[in-house]
Design a protein around this motif. Structure first.
Motif, mmCIF file in Angstrom:
data_model
loop_
_atom_site.group_PDB
_atom_site.id
_atom_site.type_symbol
_atom_site.label_atom_id
_atom_site.label_comp_id
_atom_site.label_asym_id
_atom_site.label_seq_id
_atom_site.Cartn_x
_atom_site.Cartn_y
_atom_site.Cartn_z
ATOM 1 N N HIS A 164 0.793 -1.229 0.000
ATOM 2 C CA HIS A 164 0.000 0.000 0.000
ATOM 3 C C HIS A 164 0.827 1.281 0.000
ATOM 4 C CE1 HIS A 164 -3.185 -2.829 1.017
ATOM 5 N NE2 HIS A 164 -3.993 -1.922 0.534
ATOM 6 N N TYR A 165 2.077 1.220 0.474
ATOM 7 C CA TYR A 165 2.859 2.450 0.610
ATOM 8 C C TYR A 165 4.179 2.436 -0.144
ATOM 9 C CZ TYR A 165 -0.621 3.774 3.968
ATOM 10 O OH TYR A 165 -1.822 4.091 4.546
ATOM 11 N N GLY A 166 4.710 1.268 -0.453
ATOM 12 C CA GLY A 166 5.902 1.169 -1.286
ATOM 13 C C GLY A 166 7.220 1.394 -0.582
ATOM 14 N N ASN A 167 7.327 2.438 0.210
ATOM 15 C CA ASN A 167 8.584 2.750 0.889
ATOM 16 C C ASN A 167 8.343 2.680 2.394
ATOM 17 O OD1 ASN A 167 11.208 3.482 1.372
ATOM 18 N ND2 ASN A 167 11.011 5.581 0.652
ATOM 19 N N VAL A 168 8.918 1.650 3.019
ATOM 20 C CA VAL A 168 8.609 1.346 4.410
ATOM 21 C C VAL A 168 9.903 1.193 5.203
ATOM 22 C CG1 VAL A 168 7.435 -0.264 5.962
ATOM 23 C CG2 VAL A 168 6.521 0.144 3.661
ATOM 24 N N ARG A 169 9.914 1.798 6.380
ATOM 25 C CA ARG A 169 11.034 1.649 7.313
ATOM 26 C C ARG A 169 10.538 1.009 8.603
ATOM 27 N NH1 ARG A 169 14.416 7.381 6.790
ATOM 28 N NH2 ARG A 169 14.830 7.192 4.555
ATOM 29 N N ALA A 170 11.464 0.378 9.300
ATOM 30 C CA ALA A 170 11.177 -0.240 10.593
ATOM 31 C C ALA A 170 12.487 -0.354 11.345
ATOM 32 C CB ALA A 170 10.558 -1.618 10.406
ATOM 33 N N ASP A 171 12.394 -0.603 12.634
ATOM 34 C CA ASP A 171 13.595 -0.872 13.414
ATOM 35 C C ASP A 171 13.252 -1.886 14.490
ATOM 36 O OD1 ASP A 171 13.233 0.579 16.219
ATOM 37 O OD2 ASP A 171 12.489 1.982 14.703
ATOM 38 N N THR A 172 14.290 -2.548 14.989
ATOM 39 C CA THR A 172 14.086 -3.506 16.063
ATOM 40 C C THR A 172 15.339 -3.621 16.916
ATOM 41 O OG1 THR A 172 13.147 -5.669 16.608
ATOM 42 C CG2 THR A 172 14.772 -5.612 14.812
ATOM 43 N N HIS A 173 15.153 -4.137 18.089
ATOM 44 C CA HIS A 173 16.234 -4.323 19.058
ATOM 45 C C HIS A 173 17.233 -5.362 18.541
ATOM 46 C CE1 HIS A 173 18.144 -5.253 22.901
ATOM 47 N NE2 HIS A 173 17.598 -4.152 23.393
ATOM 48 N N PRO A 174 18.525 -5.186 18.847
ATOM 49 C CA PRO A 174 19.515 -6.191 18.431
ATOM 50 C C PRO A 174 19.226 -7.596 18.973
ATOM 51 C CG PRO A 174 20.622 -4.168 19.073
ATOM 52 C CD PRO A 174 19.166 -3.992 19.431
ATOM 53 N N ASN A 175 18.510 -7.698 20.090
ATOM 54 C CA ASN A 175 18.171 -9.014 20.644
ATOM 55 C C ASN A 175 16.914 -9.627 20.029
ATOM 56 O OD1 ASN A 175 20.352 -8.936 22.369
ATOM 57 N ND2 ASN A 175 19.175 -8.152 24.095
ATOM 58 N N ASN A 176 16.199 -8.862 19.208
ATOM 59 C CA ASN A 176 14.947 -9.357 18.645
ATOM 60 C C ASN A 176 15.233 -10.098 17.333
ATOM 61 O OD1 ASN A 176 12.344 -9.854 17.784
ATOM 62 N ND2 ASN A 176 11.581 -7.845 18.434
ATOM 63 N N LYS A 177 15.777 -11.295 17.495
ATOM 64 C CA LYS A 177 16.161 -12.110 16.327
ATOM 65 C C LYS A 177 14.953 -12.487 15.474
ATOM 66 C CE LYS A 177 20.417 -12.123 17.743
ATOM 67 N NZ LYS A 177 21.259 -11.034 17.344
ATOM 68 N N ALA A 178 13.807 -12.701 16.108
ATOM 69 C CA ALA A 178 12.608 -13.074 15.357
ATOM 70 C C ALA A 178 12.194 -11.952 14.399
ATOM 71 C CB ALA A 178 11.464 -13.410 16.312
ATOM 72 N N MET A 179 12.156 -10.705 14.880
ATOM 73 C CA MET A 179 11.756 -9.601 14.005
ATOM 74 C C MET A 179 12.816 -9.326 12.949
ATOM 75 S SD MET A 179 9.457 -7.596 12.954
ATOM 76 C CE MET A 179 8.233 -7.909 14.201
ATOM 77 N N GLN A 180 14.081 -9.476 13.292
ATOM 78 C CA GLN A 180 15.134 -9.324 12.282
ATOM 79 C C GLN A 180 14.906 -10.327 11.154
ATOM 80 O OE1 GLN A 180 19.156 -9.256 14.030
ATOM 81 N NE2 GLN A 180 18.177 -8.572 15.924
ATOM 82 N N HIS A 181 14.597 -11.565 11.521
ATOM 83 C CA HIS A 181 14.357 -12.606 10.519
ATOM 84 C C HIS A 181 13.136 -12.260 9.657
ATOM 85 C CE1 HIS A 181 13.974 -16.510 8.644
ATOM 86 N NE2 HIS A 181 12.710 -16.519 9.029
#
Length: 161
Positions: free
Chosen positions: A112-129
Motif C-alpha cells: 500500500h505504501y511502497g517505501n517502508v522503514r522499521a527498526d528492532t532491538h539487536p536481541n529481537n532475532k525473530a523480528m530481524q528474521h
C-alpha cells in the motif's frame, strides 16, 4: 476503541514472547503504555489484521503505521536506501492465534505504501528474521530518542521502486 482490551492483551502476549526468547528489555513489562496505544487509535495509526472464523471476526495482529519523517531516523550509523517519503511500522504484535501474521502486516504496508522503514532491538532475532525474509535491507543503527538507556536499534528499509 472497542478493540483496546484485545490490543493491550496482544501487546502483553508479545512482551512475554520477547522475554522468553532472549529479548526482555526491548519492551520490558510496560511498553507500549496504554496511553500510547490510545493515542495510536485516536490518531488512526493502529492497523488491525483480522480474519473471520465461524462467523466471528478475530484480530490476528496489530501495528502502528506512522506517516511522515520519524525524528528517530534523522541520524543513522549507516545509510538509508533513499530519502524519499516513507511510512514506518512500529509496535507490531501478534495475538498468537495464527502463524505468519507479522509478514502479512509488513507486506500489506509495502503493497500500500511502497517505501517502508522499521527498526528492532539487536536481541529481537525473530523480528530481524521477519524483516530480512520479507525483503528489507539492514541499513544501519539508530538511537531511540525517548529513553536514556538501551537505545540502539537496527534500522531496516524496503522500497518498491
Amino acid at each position: 476503541m472497542d478493540d483496546l482490551p484485545l490490543i493491550l492483551k496482544n501487546y502483553e502476549h508479545a512482551r512475554e514472547l520477547m522475554a522468553a526468547n532472549g529479548n526482555p528489555t526491548q519492551w520490558g513489562h510496560t511498553f507500549p503504555r496504554e496511553e500510547v496505544v490510545r493515542d495510536d487509535i485516536a490518531n488512526q495509526r493502529t492497523i488491525l489484521l483480522v480474519d473471520t472464523r465461524d462467523g466471528k471476526e478475530r484480530v490476528l495482529a496489530q501495528f502502528a503505521l506512522c506517516a511522515g519523517a520519524d525524528p528517530t531516523y534523522a541520524h543513522i550509523d549507516g545509510a538509508w536506501l533513499d530519502d524519499d517519503p516513507y511510512v514506518t511500522i512500529h509496535r507490531i504484535a501478534s495475538s498468537g492465534i495464527a502463524r505468519g501474521t507479522a509478514s502479512d502486516c509488513i507486506n500489506w504496508c509495502v503493497e500500500h505504501y511502497g517505501n517502508v522503514r522499521a527498526d528492532t532491538h539487536p536481541n529481537n532475532k525473530a523480528m530481524q528474521h521477519v524483516l530480512e525474509s520479507n525483503g528489507f535491507a539492514r541499513c544501519g543503527l539508530i538511537q531511540l530518542l525517548d529513553r536514556p538507556t538501551d537505545t540502539t536499534r537496527i534500522a531496516y528499509q524496503r522500497h518498491e521502486w
